[in-house]
Scaffold this active site. Structure first.
Site, PDB file in Angstrom:
ATOM      1  N   ARG A   1     -13.778   8.395   2.146  1.00  0.00           N
ATOM      2  CA  ARG A   1     -14.023   7.164   1.189  1.00  0.00           C
ATOM      3  C   ARG A   1     -13.246   5.883   2.435  1.00  0.00           C
ATOM      4  O   ARG A   1     -13.090   5.270   1.772  1.00  0.00           O
ATOM      5  CB  ARG A   1     -12.680   7.632   0.491  1.00  0.00           C
ATOM      6  CG  ARG A   1     -12.183   5.979  -0.421  1.00  0.00           C
ATOM      7  CD  ARG A   1     -11.127   5.966  -1.486  1.00  0.00           C
ATOM      8  NE  ARG A   1     -12.188   6.710  -3.070  1.00  0.00           N
ATOM      9  CZ  ARG A   1     -12.258   5.848  -3.674  1.00  0.00           C
ATOM     10  NH1 ARG A   1     -12.110   4.371  -3.774  1.00  0.00           N
ATOM     11  NH2 ARG A   1     -12.988   6.596  -5.070  1.00  0.00           N
TER      12      ARG A   1
ATOM     13  N   ALA B   1      -7.556   8.448  -7.799  1.00  0.00           N
ATOM     14  CA  ALA B   1      -8.283   7.071  -7.984  1.00  0.00           C
ATOM     15  C   ALA B   1      -8.696   6.119  -8.668  1.00  0.00           C
ATOM     16  O   ALA B   1      -9.526   5.381  -9.033  1.00  0.00           O
ATOM     17  CB  ALA B   1      -9.985   8.012  -8.131  1.00  0.00           C
TER      18      ALA B   1
ATOM     19  N   ARG C   1      -1.757   7.203  -2.060  1.00  0.00           N
ATOM     20  CA  ARG C   1      -2.358   6.483  -2.845  1.00  0.00           C
ATOM     21  C   ARG C   1      -3.823   5.429  -1.892  1.00  0.00           C
ATOM     22  O   ARG C   1      -3.718   4.570  -0.721  1.00  0.00           O
ATOM     23  CB  ARG C   1      -1.344   5.422  -3.039  1.00  0.00           C
ATOM     24  CG  ARG C   1      -1.551   4.273  -3.513  1.00  0.00           C
ATOM     25  CD  ARG C   1      -0.458   3.462  -4.469  1.00  0.00           C
ATOM     26  NE  ARG C   1      -0.372   2.752  -5.518  1.00  0.00           N
ATOM     27  CZ  ARG C   1       1.075   1.678  -5.614  1.00  0.00           C
ATOM     28  NH1 ARG C   1       2.141   2.109  -5.553  1.00  0.00           N
ATOM     29  NH2 ARG C   1       0.333   1.041  -6.436  1.00  0.00           N
TER      30      ARG C   1
ATOM     31  N   GLU D   1      -4.042   1.440  -6.750  1.00  0.00           N
ATOM     32  CA  GLU D   1      -4.635   1.933  -5.586  1.00  0.00           C
ATOM     33  C   GLU D   1      -4.512   0.476  -4.941  1.00  0.00           C
ATOM     34  O   GLU D   1      -4.521  -0.170  -4.124  1.00  0.00           O
ATOM     35  CB  GLU D   1      -5.674   2.905  -4.956  1.00  0.00           C
ATOM     36  CG  GLU D   1      -4.934   4.344  -5.376  1.00  0.00           C
ATOM     37  CD  GLU D   1      -6.765   5.279  -5.307  1.00  0.00           C
ATOM     38  OE1 GLU D   1      -6.656   5.771  -4.303  1.00  0.00           O
ATOM     39  OE2 GLU D   1      -7.507   5.051  -6.159  1.00  0.00           O
TER      40      GLU D   1
END
Length: 779
Positions: A325, A528, A357, A730
């Site tokens: 990610r 997520a 996070r 997030e």
């Protein structure tokens, strides 16, 4: 979702899109919200404590636990050989994370045994009486150490590429290279890890645990005990904060509590103190970013090549998807015509790092914004000019393809930035700050506007699913259970609003109970940023099923058609007649209509081929931007965040009050990560910042002095999410990159903005001061 599904949503209390307080807010303030340590303990409950090792890497030659077992009140001492079936709690197929160290220590503070005693105090005191003999082995603590030692990886790396990055870098009119260190972060949840295991008959085990992933705890406990998953029930009423730290890290405490409970046939609770919690559990990954960028004289970025190396710790944990990610967000809001990005998930002799996070996305974005900053200083331009010049275009521009080949069709970042730039009066303030810095010697100011583009979905496609269980009782009250967990973010309130809206009843008629694997199976972690998206849609699906049954019943009972039946203001309207909701439910029960449904949802359109580095891993993107203004003292490095203006995109907000709270909280937490929170290991691998006395989270006094937060009320998700909303968990954490960039501008002023200060994160006062002194030499 078809808006016609809901009729006149303002006629009931607490529908979707209305401002409603968190369902437990008053309990949090009054101290009446029950957490696991507040629950009445079963008679005879025992307490556990971890026995921690004090080497970074070593063989255990001997472990003398006689003094531990002999302490009055100690009931049992567990070691790796006491695990009934498996000593593994790895969240991957690599089986590289033992419950208790077995013969080898791989990080300082790794648990090697557990003490079970009549009280928590006795257990903790006993755990310090062990005598362990070691044979020390070479250890690697830092990313640089790991790279120098050959760069052993905990999981295979990822490469994302499009075009010819190497060739275009060689051909670019301008080119620069650099490195940036980005620090890690401790979760510092108010409620630490805790697990209470209660044994039952026939190998049954009930575990109350503070976790974001009840199903994983269920599987891990079953695996360690050697029983099927149906013998283990995991319950979560609420957590006092999670932030990703309770996605996998609760496995160890739950497994040990369950093993002891089974062995001793008594309830067992584990609640480590803050120091043990911080030393023995994983954190946000710290990164070393090595970047190479080619650009032209106008500031157009032509090619980027970057490596994101991460300190992952001794095992894989979630380091694979975290470093993936980071690459997914190494472009942030910018189009790179030619790009090659590579991850390096490095093995180190430190605690295994885990979810936090943003899940790697923040680190990717910080590295990206450093590249923008470098280009701006090289050209003597305002970094905002370079940002706007390189934004992704619209879907017809040809500038909308990411490094992972997903097309961006919902880009609203130019509109977000334009609106915020005007509302925050950015240009006039920046000009005033430049003038201020010309006439001041000690205090310098900085200002920055940075964007956020964050992809929403689990990148492991099969995790994008959720279930919910809805019952309607004969008095018209509604019982809801879903697979998400409440960690203070207001998920339960939002999902309850979905049901209130679906049935057009007041929200006080909807009760959400503790998350439990006994009601909704095979859940994904609440992570997520997908909690509301997934569980809200699953609850909506369950409500749809029941509504359809009620409509069919009413149509038959009143001899009409479904078109003449609607749910309105605590009633069901049948033709011209309005039947109270509870009354209709009572009649439906008499007519043997099923008033319960299991809802299910899976995110559409997404797919990801990791080996090829191509796909559509994200259902949509959430956007935002922030302007931050700071003042620094060039004699001490101290600084203040004077003002922050935020404009954030949550689509059509399910609950604006909760969403603004999430934006504010995420900003302050991200600001702490980038400024005050510093993790430090010494040369022996000991974490020295393991308590509030040495690890500095932001205080109330550290919040921006002026803090203006707005939601982009004009935004609506183009995809069919619940209520056309967007995730909010997030993305706000990355807004305070603007604070780091503003500090950088303030520092750069001492050399008349000729050099990029290259501030590493966290930009502590010490780092700010060192950067000031370094640039003074160039002035």
């Amino acid at each position: 979702m078809d808006k016609s599904t809901f009729e006149d949503p303002q006629t009931i209390a607490g529908p979707m899109h209305s401002e409603l307080r968190h369902d437990s807010a008053h309990k949090h303030v009054a101290g009446t919200a029950d957490y696991i340590d507040d629950m009445p303990e079963p008679a005879g409950t025992l307490h556990g404590a971890l026995g921690l090792t004090d080497r970074a890497h070593a063989e255990i030659l001997e472990m003398d636990l006689s003094a531990v077992a002999a302490l009055p009140g100690v009931v049992s001492v567990l070691t790796a050989k006491d695990m009934p079936h498996s000593n593994d709690i790895s969240s991957t197929h690599l089986h590289d994370e033992p419950v208790l160290a077995d013969g080898r220590v791989q990080f300082h503070g790794q648990p090697a045994f557990a003490v079970i005693a009549e009280t928590r105090d006795i257990a903790r005191r006993a755990a310090r009486l062990a005598k362990i003999t070691y044979r020390d082995l070479p250890h690697r603590i830092d990313v640089a150490d790991a790279m120098a030692g050959g760069g052993e990886l905990v999981t295979p790396p990822l490469t994302l590429q499009r075009g010819d990055a190497e060739g275009e870098l060689e051909r670019a009119p301008r080119r620069l290279r650099g490195k940036m260190r980005i620090g890690g972060q401790e979760h510092f949840y108010l409620e630490g890890h805790i697990a209470l295991a209660i044994p039952g008959e026939d190998d049954d085990m009930t575990v109350w645990v503070s976790t974001q992933h009840p199903s994983e705890i269920q599987h891990m406990v079953a695996q360690v005990l050697g029983v099927p998953s149906n013998a283990v029930t995991v319950n979560v009423r609420r957590m006092g904060g999670g932030f990703g730290g309770k996605e996998t890290q609760g496995n160890q405490f739950a497994a040990l509590a369950a093993v002891a409970a089974r062995k001793l046939r008594r309830a067992v609770k584990f609640r480590p103190d803050r120091d043990d919690d911080m030393m023995a559990t994983g954190k946000r990954h710290d990164f070393l970013v090595d970047y190479d960028v080619g650009f032209d004289d106008a500031g157009n970025i032509l090619a980027v090549q970057a490596t994101y190396a991460a300190r992952c710790g001794f095992s894989a944990d979630l380091s694979g998807p975290v470093t993936d990610r980071a690459l997914f967000h190494a472009d942030n809001a910018y189009f790179y015509p030619h790009v090659k990005l590579t991850s390096q998930p490095l093995k180190t002799n430190t605690v295994s790092n885990t979810a936090f996070r943003g899940f790697g996305g923040p680190q990717g974005m910080v590295g990206c914004e450093r590249i923008i900053e470098e280009v701006a200083y090289a050209l003597g331009r305002d970094p905002l000019e370079i940002r706007k010049l390189n934004f992704y275009g619209d879907k017809d521009s040809g500038r909308n393809v990411t490094p992972y080949h997903q097309k961006i069709d919902d880009n609203i970042i130019p509109q977000i930035v334009e609106e915020l730039e005007a509302s925050a009066d950015y240009q006039a303030r920046r000009a005033a700050i430049v003038e201020f810095n010309r006439t001041r010697r000690v205090i310098r100011k900085g200002i920055a506007l940075t964007p956020v583009k964050f992809g929403i979905s689990f990148t492991l496609t099969h995790l994008n699913q959720a279930g919910a269980l809805v019952h309607i009782y004969t008095d018209g009250s509604v019982h809801l259970n879903h697979g998400g967990t409440e960690m203070g973010q207001g998920l339960n309130t939002k999902v309850a609003q979905v049901l209130a809206d679906s049935f057009q009843i007041d929200i006080d008629r909807v009760k959400i109970t503790a998350t439990t694997t006994g009601k909704v199976p095979n859940t994904s972690a609440t992570a997520a940023s997908s909690g509301s998206d997934l569980n809200g849609m699953a609850a909506f699906d369950a409500a749809r099923q029941i509504r359809e049954r009620l409509v069919a019943f009413a149509a038959e009972r009143w001899q009409t058609t479904a078109d003449n039946i609607s749910f309105v203001q605590n009633h069901v309207k049948i033709g011209e007649e309005r039947v109270p909701f509870a009354e209709l439910i009572g009649q439906a029960y008499i007519a043997r209509v099923q008033l319960s449904a299991a809802g299910f949802y899976k995110t559409p359109k997404i797919h990801w081929d990791r080996a090829a580095g191509r796909g559509t891993p994200f259902y949509y993107f959430a956007y935002g931007a922030a302007v931050s203004e700071v003042s620094i003292d060039t004699l001490t490095g101290e600084y203040l965040v004077d003002r922050v203006d935020v404009l954030h995109d949550v689509g059509r907000s399910l609950n604006p009050a909760i969403d603004i709270g999430q934006v504010e909280g995420g900003f302050v937490q991200g600001m702490g990560w980038l400024t005050t929170e510093e993790l430090w290991w010494d040369e022996k691998g000991r974490l020295r910042t393991h308590a509030p006395s040495t690890y500095k989270i932001p205080l109330a006094s550290d919040r921006p002095k002026v803090f203006n937060v707005r939601l982009a009320e004009w935004s609506e998700n183009a995809e069919k999410t619940i209520g056309r909303s967007k995730a909010v968990g997030e993305p706000p954490l990355m807004l305070p990159i603007s604070v780091l960039e503003a500090l950088s501008m303030a520092v750069a002023s001492v050399s008349d903005y000729r050099e990029c200060p290259r501030l590493d994160a966290p930009a502590t006062p010490e780092r700010v001061l060192m950067a000031v002194e370094r640039l003074k030499q160039l002035a």
